[in-house]
Design a protein around this motif. Structure first.
Motif, PDB file in Angstrom:
ATOM      1  N   SER A  36       0.753  -1.095   0.298  1.00 20.76           N
ATOM      2  CA  SER A  36       0.389   0.469   0.402  1.00 20.76           C
ATOM      3  C   SER A  36       1.166   1.439   0.294  1.00 20.76           C
ATOM      4  CB  SER A  36      -0.925   0.035   1.505  1.00 20.76           C
ATOM      5  OG  SER A  36      -1.329  -1.230   1.478  1.00 20.76           O
ATOM      6  N   VAL A  37       2.291   1.682   0.115  1.00 21.93           N
ATOM      7  CA  VAL A  37       2.891   1.834   1.024  1.00 21.93           C
ATOM      8  C   VAL A  37       3.995   1.615   0.001  1.00 21.93           C
ATOM      9  CG1 VAL A  37       4.246   3.158   2.557  1.00 21.93           C
ATOM     10  CG2 VAL A  37       1.770   2.200   3.154  1.00 21.93           C
ATOM     11  N   GLY A  38       4.354   3.220  -0.436  1.00 17.18           N
ATOM     12  CA  GLY A  38       5.814   3.392  -1.422  1.00 17.18           C
ATOM     13  C   GLY A  38       6.622   4.008  -0.188  1.00 17.18           C
ATOM     14  N   ALA A  39       7.808   4.051  -0.595  1.00 16.05           N
ATOM     15  CA  ALA A  39       8.982   5.642  -0.282  1.00 16.05           C
ATOM     16  C   ALA A  39       8.708   6.601   0.763  1.00 16.05           C
ATOM     17  CB  ALA A  39      10.411   5.400  -0.522  1.00 16.05           C
ATOM     18  N   LEU A  40       7.766   7.265  -0.140  1.00 19.30           N
ATOM     19  CA  LEU A  40       7.482   8.512  -0.057  1.00 19.30           C
ATOM     20  C   LEU A  40       6.499   8.397   1.377  1.00 19.30           C
ATOM     21  CD1 LEU A  40       5.652   9.986  -3.067  1.00 19.30           C
ATOM     22  CD2 LEU A  40       7.870  10.781  -2.036  1.00 19.30           C
ATOM     23  N   ASP A  41       5.453   7.600   1.812  1.00 22.10           N
ATOM     24  CA  ASP A  41       5.107   7.459   2.781  1.00 22.10           C
ATOM     25  C   ASP A  41       4.784   6.518   4.075  1.00 22.10           C
ATOM     26  OD1 ASP A  41       2.939   8.941   2.060  1.00 22.10           O
ATOM     27  OD2 ASP A  41       2.054   8.294   0.763  1.00 22.10           O
ATOM     28  N   ILE A  42       6.031   5.849   3.793  1.00 23.25           N
ATOM     29  CA  ILE A  42       6.661   4.827   4.689  1.00 23.25           C
ATOM     30  C   ILE A  42       6.708   4.897   6.212  1.00 23.25           C
ATOM     31  CG2 ILE A  42       8.886   4.319   3.957  1.00 23.25           C
ATOM     32  CD1 ILE A  42       7.037   1.617   4.830  1.00 23.25           C
ATOM     33  N   ASP A  43       7.518   6.676   6.201  1.00 27.37           N
ATOM     34  CA  ASP A  43       7.471   7.142   7.149  1.00 27.37           C
ATOM     35  C   ASP A  43       6.314   7.407   8.343  1.00 27.37           C
ATOM     36  OD1 ASP A  43      10.650   7.940   7.675  1.00 27.37           O
ATOM     37  OD2 ASP A  43      10.041   9.499   5.912  1.00 27.37           O
ATOM     38  N   GLU A  44       4.974   7.874   7.838  1.00 27.96           N
ATOM     39  CA  GLU A  44       3.780   8.212   7.868  1.00 27.96           C
ATOM     40  C   GLU A  44       3.291   6.562   8.680  1.00 27.96           C
ATOM     41  OE1 GLU A  44       0.951  10.175   5.865  1.00 27.96           O
ATOM     42  OE2 GLU A  44      -0.302  10.150   7.535  1.00 27.96           O
ATOM     43  N   PHE A  45       3.339   5.387   7.836  1.00 26.70           N
ATOM     44  CA  PHE A  45       3.291   4.610   8.249  1.00 26.70           C
ATOM     45  C   PHE A  45       3.566   4.077   8.972  1.00 26.70           C
ATOM     46  CE2 PHE A  45       2.894  -0.845   6.648  1.00 26.70           C
ATOM     47  CZ  PHE A  45       1.450  -0.404   7.174  1.00 26.70           C
ATOM     48  N   TYR A  46       4.753   3.662   8.974  1.00 30.61           N
ATOM     49  CA  TYR A  46       5.424   3.409  10.895  1.00 30.61           C
ATOM     50  C   TYR A  46       4.775   3.653  11.506  1.00 30.61           C
ATOM     51  CZ  TYR A  46       9.691   2.552  13.731  1.00 30.61           C
ATOM     52  OH  TYR A  46      10.014   1.209  14.463  1.00 30.61           O
ATOM     53  N   GLN A  47       4.658   5.133  11.626  1.00 32.67           N
ATOM     54  CA  GLN A  47       4.361   6.079  13.088  1.00 32.67           C
ATOM     55  C   GLN A  47       3.084   4.933  13.196  1.00 32.67           C
ATOM     56  OE1 GLN A  47       6.445   7.598  15.325  1.00 32.67           O
ATOM     57  NE2 GLN A  47       7.717   7.549  13.688  1.00 32.67           N
ATOM     58  N   LEU A  48       2.088   5.114  12.249  1.00 35.86           N
ATOM     59  CA  LEU A  48       0.265   4.537  12.662  1.00 35.86           C
ATOM     60  C   LEU A  48       0.614   3.163  13.030  1.00 35.86           C
ATOM     61  CD1 LEU A  48      -1.335   6.095   9.740  1.00 35.86           C
ATOM     62  CD2 LEU A  48      -1.521   6.782  11.610  1.00 35.86           C
ATOM     63  N   ALA A  49       1.855   2.328  12.047  1.00 35.53           N
ATOM     64  CA  ALA A  49       1.589   1.213  12.529  1.00 35.53           C
ATOM     65  C   ALA A  49       1.957   0.784  14.385  1.00 35.53           C
ATOM     66  CB  ALA A  49       2.784   0.367  12.135  1.00 35.53           C
ATOM     67  N   GLN A  50       2.854   1.738  14.858  1.00 33.07           N
ATOM     68  CA  GLN A  50       3.070   1.686  16.204  1.00 33.07           C
ATOM     69  C   GLN A  50       2.571   1.661  17.465  1.00 33.07           C
ATOM     70  OE1 GLN A  50       6.622   0.240  16.123  1.00 33.07           O
ATOM     71  NE2 GLN A  50       6.423   0.409  14.130  1.00 33.07           N
TER      72      GLN A  50
END
Ligand SMILES: [Zn+2]
Length: 384
Positions: free
Chosen positions: A88-102
Motif C-alpha cells: 500500500s505504501v511506497g518510499a514517500l509514505d513509509i515514515d507516516e505508515f511506520y508511525q501509525l503502525a506503532q
C-alpha cells in the motif's frame, strides 16, 4: 511468577496442554503448570490454540485513498497477531505508515512498493519515473525491522504500457537487500509466463488461484510449464484472496493436480472486509475446509509457513523460546455458504472462529490479550 498461563488449551492434534508466557516469550508447555502467574486464561479443554496467525497479504495504511484499513480491525480483533501490508505504501509514505503502525496492538510489517507513490492510485507503475531507487534503498535501511519484503504489482491496470519492465527493475532492486519479492499477478499483459520465468527462490506469487485468463493454468486447464518450473526453483504460491483474485474452480483444479499454496492470506482491506467476499482471514481459511484441506495444513499456512517465507524467525511456532503470539479459536460445527471472488458458492460444514489472541508487546515485553466479540460471547476472560 509468570506473566500469563493459559490453562487447558487444545492443540490442533486435540491434545490438551498448559502454556506459560513470560517476558514476551513462550516459556513452558506442559500437562499441568503449577508455577504462579499474574494472569490466567482458562480454555477448559474446549477451545483451540495455535501459534499466532500471520496474514501475509493485507492493506492497512489508514491514509491510503483506495485500499485502507486499521491494523487491529484485521489483526487482533480477528485473531490475527501479525499482518503484512503488501505494498500500500511506497518510499514517500513509509515514515507516516511506520508511525501509525506503532500504535496498533497487532504486529505490522511492510512489503515496500517499488513505486515511491504506493497505492495512491491503481496505476502506480505506469510512469517509471515513480521508481526512485536511492530513496527506496534509504527507506529499506531506515526501517530494516519493519520492511520485510518488496512488492511489485504486475497487471495491466498497474503497469500501463510498461509491460515486464517494472519487474526487471524490481529484481534488480531486490539484489542489495535479498528481501523476498511479492508479485501481484492479474490481467495481462504482462503475460504470466514472462513474469514466472523471471522469479527466483523465495519470491512470492500472490493471487495464485485467481480465475482471470492469465491464471496458472493454460487453455487446456493444465498447469503452465512456466509455473511448474518456478515452483521447482522455490517460488512460493500465496493466496491473496481479495475482491477479485480467488476462484474455487482454480483452487479445486490445483488440489487435483497436487498443487498447494504455501500461505493462505486475505488481501483484506475495509471494503472487502465489510462487504465480502473476504470478511476475515478466518473466513478465507474456512474456504480451504470446503476444498478438503486438513485443519493442520490450513493452520500451518498461516503460522509456520508464513513465518518461514517472511523470515520472521521467532514467530509461527508454538514452542518454547518463540514469541508469545498465540491465537485462540473454535472450529465450529455449523454449515456456512461461502463465495469466492467470482461469485461461485461452496458450503463448509465447519468454520474457523477466532476467540482471542495474545500478542507480545514491543515495549518491555508486555503482553496484550485481545478477546474478540465471539470470545466474549463464549465467556473467555482473564483472571488474576
Ligand atoms: Zn493486495
Amino acid at each position: 511468577m509468570y506473566d500469563l498461563v493459559i490453562k487447558k488449551a487444545k492443540l490442533i492434534d486435540e491434545s490438551i496442554v498448559d502454556i506459560a508466557v513470560h517476558l514476551g516469550k513462550i516459556v513452558e508447555i506442559s500437562k499441568n503448570i503449577t508455577e504462579q502467574s499474574q494472569q490466567i486464561l482458562d480454555l477448559h479443554a474446549k477451545h483451540y490454540i495455535s501459534a499466532g496467525w500471520i496474514d501475509s497479504h493485507t492493506h492497512c495504511f489508514a491514509r491510503s485513498p483506495i485500499y485502507y484499513d486499521a491494523p487491529d480491525l484485521i489483526g487482533t480483533k480477528a485473531g490475527v497477531t501479525s499482518v503484512v501490508d503488501a505494498g500500500s505504501v511506497g518510499a514517500l509514505d513509509i515514515d507516516e505508515f511506520y508511525q501509525l503502525a506503532q500504535q496498533a496492538n497487532t504486529h505490522v510489517y511492510s512489503f515496500l512498493n517499488i513505486s515511491k507513490i504506493g497505492l495512491i492510485r491503481q496505476s502506480e507503475l505506469a510512469d517509471m519515473r515513480d521508481i526512485d531507487v536511492p530513496l527506496f534503498d534509504t527507506m529499506l535501511a531506515k526501517y530494516s525491522h519493519f520492511i520485510i519484503g518488496i512488492k511489485v504489482r504486475m497487471s495491466r491496470s498497474v503497469v500501463g504500457e510498461n509491460g515486464i519492465l517494472p519487474l526487471v527493475k524490481a529484481k534488480d532492486m531486490q539484489k542489495k537487500s535479498g528481501l523476498p519479492l511479492m508479485i501481484h499477478v492479474g490481467n495481462n499483459p504482462p503475460e504470466l509466463d514472462d513474469i514466472a520465468d523471471m522469479l527466483t527462490k523465495g519470491d512470492i506469487i500472490t493471487h495464485c488461484f485467481n480465475g482471470k485468463p492469465n491464471r496458472i493454468f493454460d487453455k487446456e486447464n493444465n498447469l503452465r510449464d512456466s509455473i511448474r518450473r518456478a515452483i521447482k526453483r522455490g517460488v512460493i504460491l500465496d493466496i491473496g484472496h481479495g475482491g477479485e483474485s480467488f476462484s474455487f474452480a482454480v483452487a479445486e483444479r490445483a488440489k487435483l493436480l497436487d498443487i498447494y499454496p504455501t500461505t493462505i492470506s486475505s488481501d483484506i482491506y475495509s471494503k472487502n472486509r465489510i462487504q465480502g467476499p473476504v470478511f476475515s482471514l478466518a473466513n478465507v481459511m474456512t474456504k480451504f475446509i470446503c476444498l478438503g484441506y486438513s485443519r493442520e495444513r490450513i493452520i500451518d499456512s498461516v503460522t509456520k509457513n508464513a513465518a518461514q517465507i517472511l523470515h520472521l524467525e521467532n514467530k509461527g511456532k508454538l514452542s518454547i523460546g518463540y514469541d508469545a503470539d498465540l491465537t485462540i479459536f473454535d472450529i465450529k460445527q455449523e454449515t456456512v455458504s461461502l463465495s469466492d471472488s467470482e461469485g461461485e458458492v461452496r458450503q463448509s460444514h465447519e468454520q474457523f472462529v477466532p476467540l482471542a489472541c495474545v500478542v507480545t508487546g514491543s515495549k518491555e515485553h508486555t503482553v496484550c490479550i485481545g478477546i474478540t466479540e465471539e470470545g466474549s460471547k463464549n465467556g473467555l476472560k482473564i483472571s488474576n
